[in-house]
Design a protein around this motif. Structure first.
Motif, PDB file in Angstrom:
ATOM      1  N   UNK A   1       0.842  -1.208   0.000  1.00 58.77           N
ATOM      2  CA  UNK A   1       0.000   0.000   0.000  1.00 58.77           C
ATOM      3  C   UNK A   1       0.871   1.250   0.000  1.00 58.77           C
ATOM      4  N   UNK A   2       0.548   2.221  -0.876  1.00 62.63           N
ATOM      5  CA  UNK A   2       1.259   3.496  -0.824  1.00 62.63           C
ATOM      6  C   UNK A   2       1.167   4.095   0.581  1.00 62.63           C
ATOM      7  N   UNK A   3       2.307   4.555   1.062  1.00 64.11           N
ATOM      8  CA  UNK A   3       2.451   5.155   2.397  1.00 64.11           C
ATOM      9  C   UNK A   3       2.234   4.160   3.534  1.00 64.11           C
ATOM     10  N   UNK A   4       2.190   2.877   3.204  1.00 62.14           N
ATOM     11  CA  UNK A   4       2.147   1.857   4.236  1.00 62.14           C
ATOM     12  C   UNK A   4       3.550   1.584   4.771  1.00 62.14           C
ATOM     13  N   UNK A   5       3.641   0.664   5.716  1.00 59.33           N
ATOM     14  CA  UNK A   5       4.907   0.412   6.403  1.00 59.33           C
ATOM     15  C   UNK A   5       6.023  -0.029   5.437  1.00 59.33           C
ATOM     16  N   UNK A   6       5.698  -0.944   4.521  1.00 60.02           N
ATOM     17  CA  UNK A   6       6.750  -1.501   3.653  1.00 60.02           C
ATOM     18  C   UNK A   6       7.308  -0.464   2.684  1.00 60.02           C
ATOM     19  N   UNK A   7       6.413   0.269   2.008  1.00 61.33           N
ATOM     20  CA  UNK A   7       6.896   1.276   1.048  1.00 61.33           C
ATOM     21  C   UNK A   7       7.599   2.435   1.758  1.00 61.33           C
ATOM     22  N   UNK A   8       7.136   2.785   2.948  1.00 62.48           N
ATOM     23  CA  UNK A   8       7.816   3.840   3.700  1.00 62.48           C
ATOM     24  C   UNK A   8       9.227   3.374   4.065  1.00 62.48           C
ATOM     25  N   UNK A   9       9.327   2.112   4.468  1.00 60.72           N
ATOM     26  CA  UNK A   9      10.649   1.553   4.797  1.00 60.72           C
ATOM     27  C   UNK A   9      11.525   1.478   3.547  1.00 60.72           C
ATOM     28  N   UNK A  10      10.904   1.087   2.437  1.00 58.43           N
ATOM     29  CA  UNK A  10      11.661   1.006   1.182  1.00 58.43           C
ATOM     30  C   UNK A  10      12.163   2.397   0.782  1.00 58.43           C
ATOM     31  N   UNK A  11      11.309   3.402   0.946  1.00 59.34           N
ATOM     32  CA  UNK A  11      11.722   4.780   0.639  1.00 59.34           C
ATOM     33  C   UNK A  11      12.911   5.193   1.520  1.00 59.34           C
ATOM     34  N   UNK A  12      12.808   4.862   2.814  1.00 64.47           N
ATOM     35  CA  UNK A  12      13.908   5.200   3.730  1.00 64.47           C
ATOM     36  C   UNK A  12      15.193   4.497   3.297  1.00 64.47           C
ATOM     37  N   UNK A  13      15.073   3.245   2.899  1.00 59.26           N
ATOM     38  CA  UNK A  13      16.251   2.498   2.452  1.00 59.26           C
ATOM     39  C   UNK A  13      16.790   3.059   1.133  1.00 59.26           C
ATOM     40  N   UNK A  14      15.875   3.487   0.254  1.00 59.04           N
ATOM     41  CA  UNK A  14      16.308   4.064  -1.023  1.00 59.04           C
ATOM     42  C   UNK A  14      17.066   5.375  -0.811  1.00 59.04           C
ATOM     43  N   UNK A  15      16.751   6.090   0.270  1.00 57.74           N
ATOM     44  CA  UNK A  15      17.514   7.303   0.592  1.00 57.74           C
ATOM     45  C   UNK A  15      18.950   6.923   0.966  1.00 57.74           C
ATOM     46  N   UNK A  16      19.102   5.788   1.621  1.00 58.58           N
ATOM     47  CA  UNK A  16      20.455   5.299   1.922  1.00 58.58           C
ATOM     48  C   UNK A  16      21.194   4.953   0.624  1.00 58.58           C
ATOM     49  N   UNK A  17      20.482   4.307  -0.291  1.00 59.37           N
ATOM     50  CA  UNK A  17      21.120   3.945  -1.562  1.00 59.37           C
ATOM     51  C   UNK A  17      21.492   5.185  -2.373  1.00 59.37           C
ATOM     52  N   UNK A  18      20.794   6.305  -2.084  1.00 64.83           N
ATOM     53  CA  UNK A  18      21.018   7.543  -2.848  1.00 64.83           C
ATOM     54  C   UNK A  18      21.865   8.548  -2.075  1.00 64.83           C
ATOM     55  N   UNK A  19      22.430   8.127  -0.966  1.00 61.68           N
ATOM     56  CA  UNK A  19      23.081   9.095  -0.072  1.00 61.68           C
ATOM     57  C   UNK A  19      24.154   9.912  -0.826  1.00 61.68           C
ATOM     58  N   UNK A  20      24.082  11.221  -0.659  1.00 62.50           N
ATOM     59  CA  UNK A  20      25.025  12.117  -1.336  1.00 62.50           C
ATOM     60  C   UNK A  20      24.518  12.655  -2.664  1.00 62.50           C
ATOM     61  N   UNK A  21      23.507  12.012  -3.225  1.00 60.77           N
ATOM     62  CA  UNK A  21      22.954  12.434  -4.517  1.00 60.77           C
ATOM     63  C   UNK A  21      22.104  13.697  -4.312  1.00 60.77           C
ATOM     64  N   UNK A  22      22.260  14.703  -5.174  1.00 58.84           N
ATOM     65  CA  UNK A  22      21.463  15.924  -4.988  1.00 58.84           C
ATOM     66  C   UNK A  22      19.983  15.698  -5.328  1.00 58.84           C
ATOM     67  N   UNK A  23      19.130  16.370  -4.584  1.00 57.34           N
ATOM     68  CA  UNK A  23      17.685  16.337  -4.861  1.00 57.34           C
ATOM     69  C   UNK A  23      17.417  17.072  -6.180  1.00 57.34           C
ATOM     70  N   UNK A  24      16.578  16.488  -7.034  1.00 58.51           N
ATOM     71  CA  UNK A  24      16.249  17.094  -8.334  1.00 58.51           C
ATOM     72  C   UNK A  24      14.767  17.467  -8.459  1.00 58.51           C
ATOM     73  N   UNK A  25      13.982  17.185  -7.438  1.00 59.30           N
ATOM     74  CA  UNK A  25      12.526  17.367  -7.523  1.00 59.30           C
ATOM     75  C   UNK A  25      12.139  18.766  -8.008  1.00 59.30           C
ATOM     76  N   UNK A  26      11.277  18.862  -9.003  1.00 60.00           N
ATOM     77  CA  UNK A  26      10.656  17.784  -9.753  1.00 60.00           C
ATOM     78  C   UNK A  26      11.454  17.403 -10.995  1.00 60.00           C
ATOM     79  N   UNK A  27      11.773  16.137 -11.132  1.00 60.75           N
ATOM     80  CA  UNK A  27      12.551  15.671 -12.290  1.00 60.75           C
ATOM     81  C   UNK A  27      11.614  15.284 -13.433  1.00 60.75           C
ATOM     82  N   UNK A  28      12.226  14.937 -14.561  1.00 60.72           N
ATOM     83  CA  UNK A  28      11.470  14.394 -15.692  1.00 60.72           C
ATOM     84  C   UNK A  28      12.092  13.052 -16.054  1.00 60.72           C
ATOM     85  N   UNK A  29      11.262  12.026 -16.130  1.00 60.44           N
ATOM     86  CA  UNK A  29      11.747  10.682 -16.450  1.00 60.44           C
ATOM     87  C   UNK A  29      10.907  10.083 -17.573  1.00 60.44           C
ATOM     88  N   UNK A  30      11.346   8.957 -18.104  1.00 58.85           N
ATOM     89  CA  UNK A  30      10.593   8.368 -19.224  1.00 58.85           C
ATOM     90  C   UNK A  30       9.554   7.380 -18.751  1.00 58.85           C
TER      91      UNK A  30
END
Lengths: 272, 148
Positions: A243-272
């Motif tokens: 579920x969006x904003x449920x425990x698992x996706x929130x945890x995944x988002x937190x973990x993805x921030x670790x995977x992205x550590x040091x990367x500059x924020x681009x919001x809002x980006x454009x992707x394909x």
């Protein structure tokens, strides 16, 4: 027979290495900290075509700016029974929201769980403004406000909340990241760690970094959130998404921030 | 209209195919000896499964010179040129059925004829294999034509 398999595996591994090395040369990458699962941290921007990048590079061309503007307007618009706007408490977003997008999800002591920017927005609406909450993934108001808040951190490197509580949340996120789901039995890592820089049919796999979200996605013909993207990936592998904003996706988002550590924020980006 | 009818019949066929009873297939020493259906595979049908996005979609990961007319060959799996020179019929069948039992758990390749050991499968696909037994045989028959 095993000999044959071994040989084929070696050839495949060899060609994958060559491919990655060739791509790595012209993609801007950030050094990964010690013991990080990636050897280099690369924004999704670097995997996109020059045309897609150009849309992001020019703020006047970037279609997500309509929602950024909406978010800016909502920031100072009173809503709800308390008659407050975001600005009533937080003042100038350029100051008060600076760094938020580069460091959330954060641990909430009161709620005893990790909170994303979207969740914090609804908490404020409910408790401070006494206004209706917004729907998580597709409500333009929610997308606009999330973009506006995260945009205040544009260019800032992602930093981590190192509290032991967030370490635990990231552990769960890591588990989600490496678990194979769905009929196609794939994990995030199978594509985005092992094969970034390679094509899967017409799409070039990126590292799946979230530093540009919410993003204007050409395939959606619109703007979407981090958790909508997670959901889409799970559907692609024929899994029942969390579920969006449920425990698992929130945890995944937190973990993805670790995977992205040091990367500059681009919001809002454009992707394909 | 004709196009719509074709698409609809395709969907219908797919649901019939996946509703069939799933057979227990044993992989021994990286090979499956017997045809899953007892019938020979059809290489022409197998080629369609190989490139069909809603069928095998093998082309999503595997480049294949034999299909150079098709756009967008994937890069995440080994190239299929000459695959019939490298593997026997029985080995190819095992790889399509469940490559993890041939190459090991690390492989990205999904199992195309397996319903066990899966997690959080979408309702629509629950208890169903990616390909039908006959489609597995058809893909194997097609792969056997890929010689260099």
């Amino acid at each position: 027979m095993m000999k044959i398999f071994g040989k084929v595996a070696a050839i495949v591994a060899g060609s994958a290495l060559v491919a990655t090395a060739a791509f790595a040369e012209d993609r801007k990458s950030y050094p990964a900290p010690k013991d990080h699962p990636l050897s280099e941290i690369i924004s999704g921007y670097e995997f996109r075509t020059p045309e897609t990048r150009a849309l992001q590079d020019d703020d006047f061309e970037n279609p997500a700016y309509i929602l950024l503007d909406l978010g800016a307007e909502l920031w100072s618009t009173a809503d709800g029974a308390a008659g407050k706007s975001c600005a009533s408490c937080h003042g100038d977003a350029a100051e008060s929201m600076k760094g938020i997008g580069a460091s959330f999800p954060k641990w909430s002591k009161e709620r005893n769980k990790a909170i994303t920017v979207e969740q914090q927005i609804n908490i404020c609406r409910e408790e401070q403004m006494q206004a209706d909450t917004w729907k998580w993934t597709k409500d333009p108001n929610m997308l606009g406000m999330t973009i506006f808040v995260k945009n205040q951190s544009r260019g800032m490197p992602i930093v981590l909340d190192n509290s032991p509580e967030m370490e635990t949340v990231r552990k769960l996120g890591e588990e989600v990241y490496y678990t194979r789901y769905g009929q196609l039995d794939m994990s995030c890592a199978n594509c985005h760690e092992d094969y970034y820089g390679n094509y899967i049919r017409a799409d070039m796999l990126s590292q799946g970094q979230i530093n540009g979200f919410p993003t204007y996605r050409l395939k959606w013909n619109g703007v979407g959130s981090t958790h909508r993207r997670f959901k889409g990936c799970m559907k692609n592998i024929r899994a029942n998404p969390f579920k969006p904003q449920g425990e698992e996706f929130t945890a995944l988002e937190a973990y993805m921030m670790y995977r992205a550590v040091g990367l500059p924020i681009e919001t809002p980006s454009v992707r394909n | 209209m004709r196009f719509a009818a074709l698409v609809l019949s395709g969907v219908f066929m797919a649901s019939v195919a996946s509703a069939e009873e799933i057979k227990k297939v044993e992989i021994v020493d990286g090979a499956v000896q017997a045809s899953l259906t007892g019938k020979p595979g059809d290489a022409v049908a197998g080629a369609k499964v190989f490139k069909g996005r809603r069928a095998g979609n093998c082309l999503a990961c595997h480049g294949n010179k034999d299909m150079s007319g098709e756009q967008f060959h994937g890069e995440t799996g080994p190239i299929m040129d000459g695959v019939a020179d490298r593997y026997s019929t029985e080995q190819l069948r095992a790889i399509v059925v469940n490559s993890k039992k041939v190459f090991g758990d690390h492989t990205l390749m999904p199992a195309f004829y397996e319903v066990d050991r899966l997690s959080r499968v979408a309702k629509k696909f629950e208890g169903k294999t990616v390909l039908s037994a006959q489609q597995v045989e058809d893909v194997v028959a097609y792969l056997l034509t890929l010689k260099e």
